[in-house]
Design a protein around this motif. Structure first.
Motif, PDB file in Angstrom:
ATOM      1  N   LEU A 145      19.963  54.383 110.071  1.00  0.00           N
ATOM      2  CA  LEU A 145      19.844  55.466 109.091  1.00  0.00           C
ATOM      3  C   LEU A 145      19.063  55.009 107.866  1.00  0.00           C
ATOM      4  CD1 LEU A 145      23.391  57.132 109.122  1.00  0.00           C
ATOM      5  CD2 LEU A 145      21.273  58.006 110.125  1.00  0.00           C
ATOM      6  N   GLU A 146      19.341  53.812 107.387  1.00  0.00           N
ATOM      7  CA  GLU A 146      18.616  53.303 106.226  1.00  0.00           C
ATOM      8  C   GLU A 146      17.133  53.123 106.545  1.00  0.00           C
ATOM      9  OE1 GLU A 146      20.570  49.716 105.164  1.00  0.00           O
ATOM     10  OE2 GLU A 146      22.393  50.697 104.409  1.00  0.00           O
ATOM     11  N   GLU A 147      16.836  52.612 107.758  1.00  0.00           N
ATOM     12  CA  GLU A 147      15.440  52.423 108.141  1.00  0.00           C
ATOM     13  C   GLU A 147      14.719  53.757 108.273  1.00  0.00           C
ATOM     14  OE1 GLU A 147      12.044  50.190 109.181  1.00  0.00           O
ATOM     15  OE2 GLU A 147      13.940  49.726 108.175  1.00  0.00           O
ATOM     16  N   ASN A 148      15.389  54.748 108.854  1.00  0.00           N
ATOM     17  CA  ASN A 148      14.792  56.075 108.969  1.00  0.00           C
ATOM     18  C   ASN A 148      14.499  56.679 107.602  1.00  0.00           C
ATOM     19  OD1 ASN A 148      14.810  56.025 111.751  1.00  0.00           O
ATOM     20  ND2 ASN A 148      16.747  57.128 111.948  1.00  0.00           N
ATOM     21  N   GLU A 149      15.407  56.501 106.672  1.00  0.00           N
ATOM     22  CA  GLU A 149      15.207  57.029 105.317  1.00  0.00           C
ATOM     23  C   GLU A 149      14.022  56.343 104.652  1.00  0.00           C
ATOM     24  OE1 GLU A 149      15.879  59.597 102.214  1.00  0.00           O
ATOM     25  OE2 GLU A 149      16.773  59.555 104.221  1.00  0.00           O
ATOM     26  N   ARG A 150      13.915  55.023 104.857  1.00  0.00           N
ATOM     27  CA  ARG A 150      12.785  54.296 104.276  1.00  0.00           C
ATOM     28  C   ARG A 150      11.464  54.765 104.878  1.00  0.00           C
ATOM     29  NH1 ARG A 150       9.428  50.336 105.231  1.00  0.00           N
ATOM     30  NH2 ARG A 150      10.203  50.060 107.350  1.00  0.00           N
ATOM     31  N   LEU A 151      11.457  54.943 106.221  1.00  0.00           N
ATOM     32  CA  LEU A 151      10.237  55.403 106.881  1.00  0.00           C
ATOM     33  C   LEU A 151       9.875  56.826 106.464  1.00  0.00           C
ATOM     34  CD1 LEU A 151      10.818  53.998 110.473  1.00  0.00           C
ATOM     35  CD2 LEU A 151       9.249  53.125 108.742  1.00  0.00           C
ATOM     36  N   ARG A 152      10.871  57.672 106.275  1.00  0.00           N
ATOM     37  CA  ARG A 152      10.602  59.047 105.829  1.00  0.00           C
ATOM     38  C   ARG A 152       9.959  59.053 104.442  1.00  0.00           C
ATOM     39  NH1 ARG A 152      12.920  63.505 103.290  1.00  0.00           N
ATOM     40  NH2 ARG A 152      14.557  62.209 102.397  1.00  0.00           N
ATOM     41  N   ALA A 153      10.501  58.231 103.540  1.00  0.00           N
ATOM     42  CA  ALA A 153       9.917  58.148 102.199  1.00  0.00           C
ATOM     43  C   ALA A 153       8.491  57.609 102.262  1.00  0.00           C
ATOM     44  CB  ALA A 153      10.780  57.249 101.309  1.00  0.00           C
ATOM     45  N   GLU A 154       8.243  56.643 103.155  1.00  0.00           N
ATOM     46  CA  GLU A 154       6.898  56.098 103.296  1.00  0.00           C
ATOM     47  C   GLU A 154       5.937  57.141 103.859  1.00  0.00           C
ATOM     48  OE1 GLU A 154       3.978  53.024 103.113  1.00  0.00           O
ATOM     49  OE2 GLU A 154       5.941  53.357 102.164  1.00  0.00           O
ATOM     50  N   ASN A 155       6.417  57.941 104.821  1.00  0.00           N
ATOM     51  CA  ASN A 155       5.580  59.004 105.386  1.00  0.00           C
ATOM     52  C   ASN A 155       5.221  60.046 104.336  1.00  0.00           C
ATOM     53  OD1 ASN A 155       5.457  57.943 107.957  1.00  0.00           O
ATOM     54  ND2 ASN A 155       7.262  59.053 108.685  1.00  0.00           N
ATOM     55  N   ILE A 156       6.192  60.390 103.476  1.00  0.00           N
ATOM     56  CA  ILE A 156       5.925  61.353 102.409  1.00  0.00           C
ATOM     57  C   ILE A 156       4.868  60.801 101.452  1.00  0.00           C
ATOM     58  CG2 ILE A 156       6.940  62.495 100.408  1.00  0.00           C
ATOM     59  CD1 ILE A 156       9.527  62.748 102.008  1.00  0.00           C
ATOM     60  N   ARG A 157       5.001  59.515 101.117  1.00  0.00           N
ATOM     61  CA  ARG A 157       4.033  58.908 100.203  1.00  0.00           C
ATOM     62  C   ARG A 157       2.633  58.890 100.815  1.00  0.00           C
ATOM     63  NH1 ARG A 157       1.539  54.237  99.369  1.00  0.00           N
ATOM     64  NH2 ARG A 157       2.453  53.318 101.231  1.00  0.00           N
ATOM     65  N   LEU A 158       2.554  58.499 102.093  1.00  0.00           N
ATOM     66  CA  LEU A 158       1.259  58.445 102.758  1.00  0.00           C
ATOM     67  C   LEU A 158       0.657  59.836 102.925  1.00  0.00           C
ATOM     68  CD1 LEU A 158       1.978  55.752 105.505  1.00  0.00           C
ATOM     69  CD2 LEU A 158       0.676  55.472 103.386  1.00  0.00           C
ATOM     70  N   ALA A 159       1.516  60.840 103.214  1.00  0.00           N
ATOM     71  CA  ALA A 159       1.020  62.214 103.337  1.00  0.00           C
ATOM     72  C   ALA A 159       0.457  62.703 102.008  1.00  0.00           C
ATOM     73  CB  ALA A 159       2.136  63.135 103.822  1.00  0.00           C
TER      74      ALA A 159
END
Length: 274
Positions: A60-74
């Motif tokens: 869950l923590e890794e998914n949250e980190r990846l989601r935040a990274e995807n938002i930043r990259l988008a």
């Protein structure tokens, strides 16, 4: 034996047994090692059963980190696309300025727009102090936008083609058929071209440009493209619908052609043809 003595004897027996068991465990290392091994085995089995919980929360923590990274990259990608589009638009505007030479022009930015009614207006950040006067043509890199209606020292109100009061003389470029283009107040992505003879071979896709009859816009400037042709029974003219060359909801930067209309010609021309 009284009840009190029985209780005392039982308590002493429990204490003695407890001490004996303690001494036995402390001094019997094999038994102690066995108990420790059994304890470790039981705890290991318990940890193995509960290990999924730790993996789940880490996932869950890794998914949250990846989601935040995807938002930043988008967000970065969107900004890069906007910068690329703005750069392409500015490049086309510079090319337009060169193509309009030797006509004097003034670059401006659309700072307000009201295109939700039949009498729509735009506001640009250039006015009389910049040489902008009522009646001047407003264009962008894709086609006509409108004409200046009012001007203050620093701003001007533009009458866009999406206004039922707007008219412009135009011709269908491949065949040279001339007519008047206006907006009928209905669909914002459709203009109406009238007074074209029904004998003209008009086909969808043909470009429509301004003519010398306009008196405001330079000849040959894009107005739109034929989208639909209707032949009405009993009429000698066609009803031609155009797709505008420059959608107003996408316009941001424009050029004002600093050439006021000829007042004598304007006086002679019909008020229906700007």
């Amino acid at each position: 034996m009284t009840r009190t003595n029985w209780l005392v004897d039982a308590l002493l027996l429990v204490v003695v047994l407890g001490l004996s068991l303690t001494l036995l465990l402390l001094h019997n290392e094999p038994v102690l090692r066995g108990l420790r091994a059994l304890t470790l085995e039981l705890s290991a089995r318990a940890e193995a059963r509960l290990a999924w919980a730790g993996h789940y929360f880490r996932a869950l923590e890794e998914n949250e980190r990846l989601r935040a990274e995807n938002i930043r990259l988008a967000g970065e990608l969107a900004r890069a696309r906007e910068a690329l589009i703005a750069n392409e638009r500015l490049t086309r505007l510079l090319a337009l300025r060169d193509s309009l030479s030797p006509l004097p022009v003034r670059a401006a930015r659309i700072v307000a727009r009201d295109i939700t009614r039949q009498r729509n207006y735009l506001t640009i950040d250039a006015g009389r102090n910049d040489g902008v006067l009522p009646g001047m043509a407003v264009v962008d890199d894709r086609g006509i936008i409108g004409t200046v209606l009012l001007a203050t020292p620093h701003y001007a109100r533009v009458l866009p083609y999406l206004n039922t009061d707007f008219r412009v003389a135009a011709r269908i470029q491949p065949i040279g058929a001339a007519g008047i283009v206006r907006w009928d107040g209905e669909a914002p992505d459709r203009l109406l071209m009238e007074f074209v003879s029904r004998t003209e071979p008009v086909q969808p896709g043909m470009p429509v440009v301004t003519t010398t009859y306009s008196g405001i816009f330079p000849p040959g400037f894009p107005v739109g493209r034929v989208a639909e042709v209707t032949r009405q029974p009993g009429l000698n003219t066609l009803r031609i619908y155009l797709e505008p060359a420059s959608p107003l909801d996408q316009a941001s930067y424009v050029f004002v052609i600093l050439r006021p209309p000829d007042p004598e010609r304007q006086l002679l021309n019909s008020t229906d043809t700007p």
